[in-house]
Design a protein around this motif. Sequence first.
Motif, short mmCIF file in Angstrom:
data_model
loop_
_atom_site.label_atom_id
_atom_site.label_comp_id
_atom_site.label_asym_id
_atom_site.label_seq_id
_atom_site.Cartn_x
_atom_site.Cartn_y
_atom_site.Cartn_z
N ARG A 67 -11.24 -27.52 43.24
CA ARG A 67 -10.33 -26.66 42.58
C ARG A 67 -10.67 -25.17 43.12
NH1 ARG A 67 -6.06 -27.94 40.66
NH2 ARG A 67 -5.92 -26.55 39.05
N ALA A 68 -9.85 -24.48 42.98
CA ALA A 68 -10.24 -22.93 43.62
C ALA A 68 -9.31 -22.00 42.31
CB ALA A 68 -9.89 -22.76 44.87
N ARG A 69 -9.95 -20.86 42.11
CA ARG A 69 -9.01 -19.76 41.46
C ARG A 69 -8.71 -18.77 42.35
NH1 ARG A 69 -9.85 -14.84 38.91
NH2 ARG A 69 -12.13 -14.89 39.48
N VAL A 70 -7.49 -18.53 42.57
CA VAL A 70 -7.25 -17.31 43.55
C VAL A 70 -7.34 -16.00 42.94
CG1 VAL A 70 -4.94 -16.34 44.46
CG2 VAL A 70 -4.96 -18.89 43.96
N LEU A 71 -8.18 -15.27 43.76
CA LEU A 71 -8.57 -13.85 43.45
C LEU A 71 -7.45 -12.64 43.49
CD1 LEU A 71 -12.09 -14.18 45.34
CD2 LEU A 71 -11.60 -14.68 42.67
N TYR A 72 -6.70 -12.78 44.59
CA TYR A 72 -5.84 -11.83 45.02
C TYR A 72 -4.36 -12.29 45.38
CZ TYR A 72 -10.47 -10.05 46.07
OH TYR A 72 -11.82 -9.88 46.23
N ASP A 73 -3.38 -11.78 45.29
CA ASP A 73 -1.89 -12.10 45.56
C ASP A 73 -2.16 -12.40 46.89
OD1 ASP A 73 -1.14 -11.98 43.07
OD2 ASP A 73 0.15 -10.37 43.16
N TYR A 74 -1.35 -13.19 47.49
CA TYR A 74 -1.51 -13.57 49.29
C TYR A 74 0.13 -13.97 49.65
CZ TYR A 74 -2.10 -15.26 53.68
OH TYR A 74 -1.97 -15.65 55.19
N GLU A 75 0.83 -12.98 50.47
CA GLU A 75 2.02 -13.35 50.71
C GLU A 75 1.85 -14.28 52.13
OE1 GLU A 75 5.90 -10.92 52.34
OE2 GLU A 75 4.70 -9.92 51.02
N ALA A 76 2.61 -15.59 52.16
CA ALA A 76 2.35 -16.40 53.15
C ALA A 76 3.32 -15.58 54.25
CB ALA A 76 3.36 -17.51 53.04
N ALA A 77 2.47 -15.82 55.70
CA ALA A 77 2.89 -15.18 57.01
C ALA A 77 3.94 -16.11 57.60
CB ALA A 77 1.86 -14.83 57.81
N ASP A 78 3.84 -17.36 57.23
CA ASP A 78 4.99 -18.21 57.82
C ASP A 78 4.92 -19.54 57.08
OD1 ASP A 78 2.77 -20.05 58.70
OD2 ASP A 78 2.65 -18.80 60.53
N SER A 79 5.87 -20.32 57.40
CA SER A 79 6.08 -21.77 56.73
C SER A 79 4.76 -22.45 56.46
CB SER A 79 7.19 -22.41 57.30
OG SER A 79 7.09 -22.90 58.47
N THR A 80 3.75 -22.35 57.54
CA THR A 80 2.61 -23.29 57.40
C THR A 80 1.46 -22.56 56.11
OG1 THR A 80 1.45 -21.72 59.01
CG2 THR A 80 2.88 -23.81 59.76
N GLU A 81 1.75 -21.54 55.60
CA GLU A 81 1.14 -20.92 54.63
C GLU A 81 1.58 -20.83 53.31
OE1 GLU A 81 -0.83 -17.68 57.94
OE2 GLU A 81 0.00 -16.85 56.03
N LEU A 82 0.53 -20.99 52.31
CA LEU A 82 1.19 -20.93 50.99
C LEU A 82 1.02 -19.78 50.43
CD1 LEU A 82 1.78 -23.10 48.62
CD2 LEU A 82 -0.70 -23.46 48.25
#
Length: 123
Positions: A67-82
């Motif tokens: 399990r992981a807690r997300v520290l910062y917002d992250y915008e996916a660069a392409d369809s392979t990223e979440l």
Amino acid sequence: RFSGTFVGNAESASPAATTSPPAVAAATLPAVPTIPVVPTIVGVPNTVAEGVLNPNEVKPPASGTRRARVLYDYEAADSTELALLADEMITVYSLPGMDPDWLIGERGNQKGKVPVTYLELLS
């Protein structure tokens, strides 16, 4: 004699220095069959081994998910990223041969690569 681009005294060259060793004919060498080698990772589609990761085609390992807690917002660069939102909880795991700076993240039925630096890994 040597060509005009050679700098030196061509007159003093010995005949032994101007002759080259006899060439070995290719036909005299034994033929060695070659087998193409294609890297594969057991249990993972070939798209990962070829450097193209489609997260929707990979299955999480039987063990090793965290399990992981997300520290910062992250915008996916392409369809392979979440894409990630700060403070949300996701499940993450690594695949053999994957860049160590990235993990596969899952949220519900969504799956994709996520940068490790954006996560706080829990138990």
